[in-house]
Design a protein around this motif. Structure first.
Motif, PDB file in Angstrom:
ATOM      1  N   ARG A  57       0.836  -1.206   0.000  1.00 32.51           N
ATOM      2  CA  ARG A  57       0.000   0.000   0.000  1.00 32.51           C
ATOM      3  C   ARG A  57       0.870   1.256   0.000  1.00 32.51           C
ATOM      4  NH1 ARG A  57      -3.234  -3.006   3.582  1.00 32.51           N
ATOM      5  NH2 ARG A  57      -2.299  -1.970   5.371  1.00 32.51           N
ATOM      6  N   ASP A  58       1.956   1.225   0.779  1.00 35.81           N
ATOM      7  CA  ASP A  58       2.859   2.388   0.793  1.00 35.81           C
ATOM      8  C   ASP A  58       3.512   2.589  -0.564  1.00 35.81           C
ATOM      9  OD1 ASP A  58       2.226   2.844   3.414  1.00 35.81           O
ATOM     10  OD2 ASP A  58       4.105   2.031   4.227  1.00 35.81           O
ATOM     11  N   ILE A  59       3.889   1.524  -1.212  1.00 36.80           N
ATOM     12  CA  ILE A  59       4.487   1.632  -2.553  1.00 36.80           C
ATOM     13  C   ILE A  59       3.480   2.220  -3.528  1.00 36.80           C
ATOM     14  CG2 ILE A  59       5.298   0.276  -4.520  1.00 36.80           C
ATOM     15  CD1 ILE A  59       6.669  -1.574  -2.456  1.00 36.80           C
ATOM     16  N   ALA A  60       2.231   1.775  -3.426  1.00 39.20           N
ATOM     17  CA  ALA A  60       1.197   2.311  -4.319  1.00 39.20           C
ATOM     18  C   ALA A  60       0.977   3.803  -4.074  1.00 39.20           C
ATOM     19  CB  ALA A  60      -0.101   1.547  -4.130  1.00 39.20           C
ATOM     20  N   LEU A  62       3.262   5.854  -3.151  1.00 36.38           N
ATOM     21  CA  LEU A  62       4.463   6.597  -3.542  1.00 36.38           C
ATOM     22  C   LEU A  62       4.775   6.467  -5.031  1.00 36.38           C
ATOM     23  CD1 LEU A  62       6.761   5.777  -0.507  1.00 36.38           C
ATOM     24  CD2 LEU A  62       5.651   7.951  -1.019  1.00 36.38           C
ATOM     25  N   THR A  63       3.867   5.906  -5.795  1.00 34.93           N
ATOM     26  CA  THR A  63       4.069   5.748  -7.227  1.00 34.93           C
ATOM     27  C   THR A  63       4.141   7.127  -7.885  1.00 34.93           C
ATOM     28  OG1 THR A  63       2.841   3.680  -7.172  1.00 34.93           O
ATOM     29  CG2 THR A  63       3.091   4.719  -9.326  1.00 34.93           C
ATOM     30  N   PRO A  64       5.121   7.350  -8.754  1.00 37.37           N
ATOM     31  CA  PRO A  64       5.230   8.657  -9.419  1.00 37.37           C
ATOM     32  C   PRO A  64       3.926   9.029 -10.124  1.00 37.37           C
ATOM     33  CG  PRO A  64       7.183   7.347  -9.856  1.00 37.37           C
ATOM     34  CD  PRO A  64       6.201   6.452  -9.142  1.00 37.37           C
ATOM     35  N   GLY A  65       3.528  10.259  -9.937  1.00 38.62           N
ATOM     36  CA  GLY A  65       2.283  10.748 -10.512  1.00 38.62           C
ATOM     37  C   GLY A  65       1.124  10.647  -9.531  1.00 38.62           C
ATOM     38  N   ARG A  66       1.261   9.805  -8.506  1.00 40.49           N
ATOM     39  CA  ARG A  66       0.202   9.647  -7.506  1.00 40.49           C
ATOM     40  C   ARG A  66       0.783   9.692  -6.094  1.00 40.49           C
ATOM     41  NH1 ARG A  66      -2.886   4.253  -8.763  1.00 40.49           N
ATOM     42  NH2 ARG A  66      -1.077   3.605  -7.607  1.00 40.49           N
ATOM     43  N   VAL A  67       1.779  10.515  -5.863  1.00 41.49           N
ATOM     44  CA  VAL A  67       2.459  10.572  -4.570  1.00 41.49           C
ATOM     45  C   VAL A  67       1.529  11.190  -3.523  1.00 41.49           C
ATOM     46  CG1 VAL A  67       4.415  11.527  -3.320  1.00 41.49           C
ATOM     47  CG2 VAL A  67       4.708  10.707  -5.651  1.00 41.49           C
ATOM     48  N   ASP A  68       1.419  10.532  -2.390  1.00 40.33           N
ATOM     49  CA  ASP A  68       0.607  11.012  -1.276  1.00 40.33           C
ATOM     50  C   ASP A  68       1.486  11.892  -0.386  1.00 40.33           C
ATOM     51  OD1 ASP A  68      -1.156  11.418   0.776  1.00 40.33           O
ATOM     52  OD2 ASP A  68      -1.313   9.310   1.368  1.00 40.33           O
ATOM     53  N   PRO A  69       1.225  13.199  -0.345  1.00 40.34           N
ATOM     54  CA  PRO A  69       2.097  14.095   0.439  1.00 40.34           C
ATOM     55  C   PRO A  69       2.065  13.793   1.937  1.00 40.34           C
ATOM     56  CG  PRO A  69       0.230  15.301  -0.481  1.00 40.34           C
ATOM     57  CD  PRO A  69       0.179  13.927  -1.041  1.00 40.34           C
ATOM     58  N   LEU A  71       1.900  10.817   3.348  1.00 42.30           N
ATOM     59  CA  LEU A  71       2.800   9.693   3.581  1.00 42.30           C
ATOM     60  C   LEU A  71       4.252  10.140   3.500  1.00 42.30           C
ATOM     61  CD1 LEU A  71       3.232   6.688   4.107  1.00 42.30           C
ATOM     62  CD2 LEU A  71       3.165   6.334   1.637  1.00 42.30           C
ATOM     63  N   VAL A  72       4.562  11.019   2.564  1.00 44.04           N
ATOM     64  CA  VAL A  72       5.932  11.527   2.445  1.00 44.04           C
ATOM     65  C   VAL A  72       6.312  12.274   3.723  1.00 44.04           C
ATOM     66  CG1 VAL A  72       7.425  13.107   1.188  1.00 44.04           C
ATOM     67  CG2 VAL A  72       5.858  11.619  -0.058  1.00 44.04           C
ATOM     68  N   GLU A  73       5.395  13.069   4.258  1.00 44.19           N
ATOM     69  CA  GLU A  73       5.680  13.801   5.493  1.00 44.19           C
ATOM     70  C   GLU A  73       5.886  12.842   6.669  1.00 44.19           C
ATOM     71  OE1 GLU A  73       3.689  17.024   8.538  1.00 44.19           O
ATOM     72  OE2 GLU A  73       2.785  16.751   6.575  1.00 44.19           O
ATOM     73  N   ILE A  74       5.046  11.830   6.775  1.00 38.18           N
ATOM     74  CA  ILE A  74       5.189  10.847   7.860  1.00 38.18           C
ATOM     75  C   ILE A  74       6.524  10.129   7.761  1.00 38.18           C
ATOM     76  CG2 ILE A  74       4.290   8.653   8.726  1.00 38.18           C
ATOM     77  CD1 ILE A  74       1.478   9.683   7.996  1.00 38.18           C
ATOM     78  N   MET A  75       6.886   9.736   6.560  1.00 44.84           N
ATOM     79  CA  MET A  75       8.152   9.029   6.379  1.00 44.84           C
ATOM     80  C   MET A  75       9.336   9.928   6.701  1.00 44.84           C
ATOM     81  SD  MET A  75       7.316   6.790   2.981  1.00 44.84           S
ATOM     82  CE  MET A  75       8.896   5.979   2.941  1.00 44.84           C
ATOM     83  N   ALA A  76       9.271  11.200   6.308  1.00 42.41           N
ATOM     84  CA  ALA A  76      10.367  12.127   6.597  1.00 42.41           C
ATOM     85  C   ALA A  76      10.493  12.356   8.098  1.00 42.41           C
ATOM     86  CB  ALA A  76      10.141  13.447   5.876  1.00 42.41           C
TER      87      ALA A  76
END
Length: 99
Positions: A57-60, A62-69, A71-76
């Motif tokens: 689900r995380d990979i989906a 983070l797929t280019p063109g459909r990046v969930d901001p 999730l990116v913030e949580i990961m950072a």
């Protein structure tokens, strides 16, 4: 061979097979151990499968063109220990040391 010796030989043969049926390498005792091991491995497989589903689900997300901001913030925040400039950081000393 007299019936007495035949009965003794037959009894010994039955005892031999009975022993190996219960206590042998592939007997009932080993079977119950294998059933326990199977249930433990099944639980381990279920946990790994659940973790794998989360990663898929995380990979989906983070797929280019459909990046969930979000999730990116949580990961950072979690992986890189990043914070915003206006946030206050509280350090919790969980080692139990007294000040």
């Amino acid at each position: 061979m007299t019936p007495k010796y035949a009965a003794a030989a037959l009894s010994a043969l039955i005892a031999y097979f009975a022993y190996h049926a219960f206590a042998g390498e592939q007997g009932l005792g080993r079977w119950t151990d294998l059933q326990q091991e199977l249930s433990e491995k099944q639980a381990e497989l279920d946990a790994i499968t659940a973790a794998n589903d989360v990663l898929r689900r995380d990979i989906a997300r983070l797929t280019p063109g459909r990046v969930d901001p979000d999730l990116v913030e949580i990961m950072a925040r979690e992986d890189l220990n990043l914070v915003y400039a206006d946030e206050i950081i509280i350090i919790n000393d969980s080692s139990g040391a007294a000040f």
